[in-house]
Scaffold this motif. Structure first.
Motif, PDB file in Angstrom:
ATOM      1  N   PRO A  22       0.776  -1.355  -0.002  1.00 44.65           N
ATOM      2  CA  PRO A  22       0.507   0.047  -0.004  1.00 44.65           C
ATOM      3  C   PRO A  22       0.610   1.891  -0.177  1.00 44.65           C
ATOM      4  O   PRO A  22       1.918   1.148   0.249  1.00 44.65           O
ATOM      5  N   GLY A  23       0.451   2.924  -0.755  1.00 49.61           N
ATOM      6  CA  GLY A  23       1.186   3.302  -0.663  1.00 49.61           C
ATOM      7  C   GLY A  23       2.005   3.651  -1.277  1.00 49.61           C
ATOM      8  O   GLY A  23       2.618   4.345  -1.800  1.00 49.61           O
ATOM      9  N   ILE A  24       2.043   2.669  -3.302  1.00 51.67           N
ATOM     10  CA  ILE A  24       2.891   2.793  -4.261  1.00 51.67           C
ATOM     11  C   ILE A  24       2.721   4.292  -4.934  1.00 51.67           C
ATOM     12  O   ILE A  24       3.460   5.226  -4.966  1.00 51.67           O
ATOM     13  N   SER A  25       1.472   4.940  -4.876  1.00 56.19           N
ATOM     14  CA  SER A  25       1.009   5.464  -5.340  1.00 56.19           C
ATOM     15  C   SER A  25       1.341   7.162  -5.349  1.00 56.19           C
ATOM     16  O   SER A  25       2.016   8.047  -5.475  1.00 56.19           O
ATOM     17  N   GLN A  26       1.272   7.233  -3.690  1.00 59.02           N
ATOM     18  CA  GLN A  26       1.574   7.947  -2.718  1.00 59.02           C
ATOM     19  C   GLN A  26       3.190   8.252  -2.522  1.00 59.02           C
ATOM     20  O   GLN A  26       3.369   9.818  -2.911  1.00 59.02           O
ATOM     21  N   LEU A  27       4.487   7.439  -2.944  1.00 58.58           N
ATOM     22  CA  LEU A  27       5.298   7.537  -2.751  1.00 58.58           C
ATOM     23  C   LEU A  27       5.571   7.818  -4.754  1.00 58.58           C
ATOM     24  O   LEU A  27       6.124   8.967  -4.944  1.00 58.58           O
ATOM     25  N   ARG A  28       4.473   7.443  -5.347  1.00 58.34           N
ATOM     26  CA  ARG A  28       5.139   8.417  -6.675  1.00 58.34           C
ATOM     27  C   ARG A  28       5.120   9.777  -6.738  1.00 58.34           C
ATOM     28  O   ARG A  28       5.332  10.776  -7.754  1.00 58.34           O
ATOM     29  N   THR A  29       3.763  10.311  -6.297  1.00 55.41           N
ATOM     30  CA  THR A  29       3.567  11.596  -6.033  1.00 55.41           C
ATOM     31  C   THR A  29       4.537  12.194  -5.354  1.00 55.41           C
ATOM     32  O   THR A  29       4.757  13.580  -5.599  1.00 55.41           O
ATOM     33  N   ILE A  30       5.123  11.447  -4.287  1.00 55.25           N
ATOM     34  CA  ILE A  30       5.998  12.578  -3.349  1.00 55.25           C
ATOM     35  C   ILE A  30       6.868  12.280  -4.323  1.00 55.25           C
ATOM     36  O   ILE A  30       7.881  13.352  -3.914  1.00 55.25           O
ATOM     37  N   VAL A  31       8.085  11.174  -5.047  1.00 57.15           N
ATOM     38  CA  VAL A  31       9.409  11.765  -5.682  1.00 57.15           C
ATOM     39  C   VAL A  31       8.830  12.719  -6.719  1.00 57.15           C
ATOM     40  O   VAL A  31      10.020  13.209  -7.238  1.00 57.15           O
ATOM     41  N   GLY A  32       7.581  12.839  -7.157  1.00 55.41           N
ATOM     42  CA  GLY A  32       7.844  13.468  -8.468  1.00 55.41           C
ATOM     43  C   GLY A  32       7.281  14.883  -7.555  1.00 55.41           C
ATOM     44  O   GLY A  32       8.175  15.713  -8.800  1.00 55.41           O
ATOM     45  N   ALA A  33       7.397  15.170  -6.531  1.00 55.10           N
ATOM     46  CA  ALA A  33       7.313  16.700  -6.124  1.00 55.10           C
ATOM     47  C   ALA A  33       8.640  16.577  -5.547  1.00 55.10           C
ATOM     48  O   ALA A  33       9.220  18.554  -5.151  1.00 55.10           O
ATOM     49  N   VAL A  34       9.663  15.667  -5.036  1.00 52.08           N
ATOM     50  CA  VAL A  34      10.909  16.108  -5.076  1.00 52.08           C
ATOM     51  C   VAL A  34      11.545  16.402  -6.383  1.00 52.08           C
ATOM     52  O   VAL A  34      12.228  17.026  -5.786  1.00 52.08           O
ATOM     53  N   MET A  35      10.964  15.539  -6.951  1.00 50.98           N
ATOM     54  CA  MET A  35      11.460  15.778  -8.402  1.00 50.98           C
ATOM     55  C   MET A  35      11.381  17.603  -8.371  1.00 50.98           C
ATOM     56  O   MET A  35      12.531  17.802  -9.287  1.00 50.98           O
ATOM     57  N   THR A  36      10.388  18.256  -8.520  1.00 48.11           N
ATOM     58  CA  THR A  36       9.830  18.928  -9.126  1.00 48.11           C
ATOM     59  C   THR A  36      10.906  20.871  -8.065  1.00 48.11           C
ATOM     60  O   THR A  36      11.117  21.760  -8.696  1.00 48.11           O
TER      61      THR A  36
END
Length: 99
Positions: A22-36
């Protein structure tokens, strides 16, 4: 010792599983935010370094101008790494799959 030709090595085939935890989609969102954030900070560093370079060049201060040039190169390198990170990881994942 000679290997027995009747023994067959088991083939293991494991692929990434997006629904395994659980939480893989949230982790993808966090990684995208850190990349931004990394890209935005790279732009900020580029602007500050260009200003430092300009001040150093106009005030005949070669040390300050050199630091500004290095800052421009480092900020551009950071932006390249942030932008290419997904492609680089996918490339090396594919290389690892061929080993």
């Amino acid at each position: 010792m000679v290997a027995d030709p009747a023994v067959v090595v088991a083939q293991i085939d494991i692929n990434p599983n997006e629904s395994g935890l659980p939480g893989i989609s949230q982790l993808r969102t966090i990684v995208g935010a850190v990349m931004t954030i990394g890209l935005v900070l790279s732009v900020l560093a580029l602007i500050i370094s260009a200003i430092v370079w300009g001040f150093g060049a106009n005030s005949s201060n070669p040390h300050l101008a050199g630091r500004g040039k290095i800052g421009v190169l480092v900020s551009c390198g950071a932006a390249i790494i942030c932008g290419a990170s997904v492609t680089l990881i996918n490339f090396f994942w594919n290389v690892g799959q061929q080993v």
